[in-house]
Design a protein around this motif. Structure first.
Motif, PDB file in Angstrom:
ATOM      1  N   ARG A 397       0.836  -1.199   0.000  1.00  0.00           N
ATOM      2  CA  ARG A 397       0.000   0.000   0.000  1.00  0.00           C
ATOM      3  C   ARG A 397       0.870   1.248   0.000  1.00  0.00           C
ATOM      4  NH1 ARG A 397      -4.960   0.761   3.557  1.00  0.00           N
ATOM      5  NH2 ARG A 397      -5.413   2.056   1.748  1.00  0.00           N
ATOM      6  N   TYR A 411      -9.618  -5.965   0.561  1.00  0.00           N
ATOM      7  CA  TYR A 411      -9.979  -4.560   0.407  1.00  0.00           C
ATOM      8  C   TYR A 411     -11.393  -4.453  -0.160  1.00  0.00           C
ATOM      9  CZ  TYR A 411      -4.937  -3.769   0.847  1.00  0.00           C
ATOM     10  OH  TYR A 411      -3.641  -3.741   1.288  1.00  0.00           O
ATOM     11  N   VAL A 427      -9.430  -0.961   3.663  1.00  0.00           N
ATOM     12  CA  VAL A 427      -9.177  -2.305   4.176  1.00  0.00           C
ATOM     13  C   VAL A 427     -10.475  -2.899   4.719  1.00  0.00           C
ATOM     14  CG1 VAL A 427      -7.966  -3.667   5.924  1.00  0.00           C
ATOM     15  CG2 VAL A 427      -6.774  -1.826   4.715  1.00  0.00           C
TER      16      VAL A 427
END
Length: 735
Positions: A397, A411, A427
């Protein structure tokens, strides 16, 4: 002939409405009202235990079932099975089904075959017909239409050889009616099947559970080899293309098209072949408006920024609205955020450590593993309205924090137009890769876009607030959980029938399969091994079980469900509670090749009486008065009886009786034996089951033809010849 089967019985009113073996409670549907606000439980809502969808009335499946899907309202479950009790009899007397797809009505208990199953010959088990044994990929909201992949030829227009194709079955028509099937992988403007250069590379349906629209009239599929789609004169279209079929309009349109061709037909993007490339996964939203798919070398199908590096052969997630199919595809996540209004089209691509308006949620494509080689991307669902996508990725990320990085993360992506990728990708859940913690596997997003299921051995989940009690034992069982992604909480689905921890007889290293939710996750279908989710689960194979919410729900007034097809009419007749049922697990028949004795092991869950009787059928040809006619006769082979005093495994022995031996001496010297078993527990209804085997004369040593002893005259002649031969070899002397 294939038949529709029902578990109902006139002698047991309401037997088709049971929810669990132990309690006999009625089935309660968790329906979804049109346009109603999303409902969620106020507390731990799932009832203890589960009911077996892969049972037929009181008879538990005699073989495994797997890969379930649910209709939106949770009334219908469709799954693959090898259980003879669900597949029914063969199409002829000399064959039996070995594997197939079935749809179970969870209200009436009726079971119907989705397509002609794979069949084998009863005599020797050899393949009689390939049929359809797996590949279920979708079910409409009302349960009427089922999407599946098969190599069987089910319509006249399917003219390809052994290549697989994608079909939609109308369950309102008989399984033997060719009008019940529509070829979804057909050429544009017709019902004719596609041509290919390799029969081993055909057409396959999209992601299971997300490949068919809610009305059952739009489907997505993938060509694994070169083809002549949509309507080419030769199979020159590249392999690994994504297509959408409108069954009513009879159109087949290209989804995986090059970004530099805005024409209506479009140009197929070339299929990547490098390390990490894969066959695309495709999904269509329940309302039929949006398609999401994985694409290797995704820069060929979506706009990029100046200086942006190629995505690589690993898959990336792309999406497009079917109402504007010629418009460029959009990214679901990625390293660049073109959906941010502040990111100008001429901007330079950000580097892995850069920020700014053009920086996406990841440093690289979401399909690039943290090691940089193989793909880590897993598509886990698309909401009914096409607004939300659930995905798993181990990409890094942005900004990258090595201490907070977790390789196994799911996600939730909001892909509505106008939502930037940075703010739209959040998330859903993750877990730290440390000792004593376990991953969350098999995520599935419910059509409402709010709830999701997953399996795990863990009992704590970072970022999700637990609702109700969680397992506290040795954490070796894979439990099923439901997460509310808006409320950020999670609750346990799988509890033992007595309300305790879920325990399985075996300890598998991976889940038996993926648990799937209904539209609002009020009903969950899960594959499971033997365990304590219902009384008597001891058949030794994986079953498909149904768990349900038990408490009333409250209106959160947060999220409005997308419009869905109206639910089917439900029988409102009050259910009649059943007595407890006990299922006996029956093994396979073992046949002695010396005595013909048949033995089998039967696991009984309680005390009772177990009896078995075997009858053999023989067909022989008899000639009389110059004519031949076939005679079918039936004879008793043997029987056995046991009275176990407790739950145990019983060995039954069926010896060949005198009448059966007489029949075996007659041509064709064989019997087709049907073994009927009845288990009568104390204070409960009887359970019945059958097994079949073939008994031959050669299996019984005492019946084998004996060599005839030569007569005295022939023995004397043979002795004289032997003496003469001896004298000749010794020069005439016998000394």
């Amino acid at each position: 002939m294939l038949r529709q089967r029902s578990s109902g019985s006139s002698s047991r009113p309401g037997a088709h409405r049971r929810a669990r073996a132990a309690t006999g409670s009625a089935v309660a549907l968790a329906g979804v009202a049109l346009g109603a606000a999303s409902a969620a439980p106020a507390s731990a809502a799932y009832a203890p235990g589960a009911s077996p969808a892969s049972a037929l009335g009181a008879l538990l499946a005699d073989d495994a079932s797997a890969a379930p899907l649910l209709s939106a309202d949770g009334r219908y479950a469709v799954f693959q099975t090898t259980a003879s009790v669900l597949l029914g009899p063969g199409s002829t007397d000399d064959v039996r089904p070995a594997a197939g797809l079935v749809r179970k009505d969870l209200v009436t208990g009726a079971v119907a075959s989705v397509a002609p199953p794979r069949e084998v010959r009863t005599a020797d088990g050899s393949l009689a017909r390939e049929g359809t044994s797996s590949g279920v990929a979708g079910i409409s909201a009302d349960g009427r239409y089922v999407l599946f992949t098969t190599a069987a030829r089910l319509t006249p227009g399917d003219r390809t050889g052994a290549a697989t194709d994608v079909y939609v079955r109308d369950m309102g028509r008989p399984v033997t009616d060719t009008a019940a099937y529509e070829l979804a992988s057909a050429r544009d403007g017709s019902d004719a099947g596609a041509d290919t250069t390799d029969d081993a590379l055909g057409r396959i349906a999209g992601a299971p559970g997300y490949a068919l629209s809610a009305d059952g009239r739009r489907a997505v599929f993938v060509t694994t080899g070169r083809s002549d789609l949509p309507a080419l004169v030769a199979p020159t279209a590249p392999a690994r293309q994504v297509w959408v079929r409108d069954l009513d309009a009879r159109t087949t349109r290209l989804v995986s098209r090059r970004v530099d061709d805005p024409s209506t037909e479009g140009t197929p993007a070339p299929a990547p072949t490098g390390v990490g490339s894969a066959v695309p996964t495709a999904a269509i939203s329940g309302d039929g408006s949006t398609v999401v798919w994985t694409a290797g070398d995704g820069q060929l199908q979506t706009p990029t920024l100046a200086g942006e590096a190629p995505f690589g052969p690993q898959p990336s997630l792309l999406t497009r609205r079917l109402s504007s199919i010629t418009a460029p595809a959009r990214r679901v996540a990625g390293a660049v955020d073109l959906d941010d209004p502040a990111c100008a089209p001429g901007s330079a691509a950000p580097g892995p450590s850069d920020g700014g308006p053009c920086a996406g949620p990841f440093q690289t494509s979401e399909g690039v593993d943290f090691s940089g080689d193989t793909s880590s991307l897993v598509f886990e669902g698309l909401s009914h309205d096409g607004a939300r996508v659930l995905l798993a990725s181990s990409a890094r990320r942005r900004p990258f924090d090595p201490l907070a990085y977790r390789a196994s993360t799911s996600y939730l992506a909001d892909i509505r137009p106008g939502v930037s990728r940075k703010s739209g990708v959040t998330v859903a859940w993750s877990y730290p890769n440390v000792a004593g913690r376990f991953p969350m596997l098999g995520g599935r997003l419910a059509p409402d876009g709010r709830h999701a299921t997953f399996s795990s051995r863990d009992n704590r989940f970072d970022g999700l607030q637990p609702v109700g009690a969680f397992p506290t034992g040795d954490l070796v069982t894979f439990n099923v959980f439901v997460a509310d992604l808006d409320a950020r909480n999670v609750e346990l689905v799988t509890r033992g029938e007595d309300g305790g921890d879920y325990v399985t007889a075996s300890r598998p290293s991976t889940p038996s399969g993926i648990a799937v939710p209904s539209s609002d996750a009020g009903v969950i279908a899960l594959p499971a091994p033997d365990g304590n989710l219902f009384v008597g689960d001891a058949n030794g194979v994986d079953d498909v079980l149904i768990a349900r919410r038990a408490v009333t729900t409250v209106d959160r007034g947060v999220r409005v469900l997308p419009v869905q097809a109206p639910p089917p009419a439900t029988d409102e007749t009050p259910a009649v509670p059943l007595r407890s049922r006990f299922f006996a697990t029956i093994g396979r028949v073992s046949l002695s090749r010396r005595t013909g004795t048949a033995t089998l092991q039967v696991a009984v869950p309680t005390a009772g009486t177990l009896s078995a009787s075997a009858r053999g059928t023989q067909q022989r040809t008899v000639r009389a008065k110059g004519r031949s006619r076939r005679i079918t006769s039936t004879v008793t082979v043997g029987s056995a009886r046991q009275t176990p005093k407790r739950a145990t495994t019983v060995r039954l022995t069926i010896k060949v009786g005198a009448k059966a031996k007489v029949a075996l001496r007659r041509s064709p010297h064989a019997l087709d034996v049907r073994l009927s078993l009845v288990f009568r527990p104390r204070d409960a209804d009887a359970t019945t089951a059958t097994r079949s085997y073939r008994l031959k004369r050669s299996d019984v040593a005492s019946l084998k033809p004996k060599k005839k002893r030569p007569s005295a005259k022939k023995r004397s002649s043979a002795s004289a010849k032997a003496t003469a031969t001896t004298r000749s070899s010794t020069g005439g002397s016998t000394r």
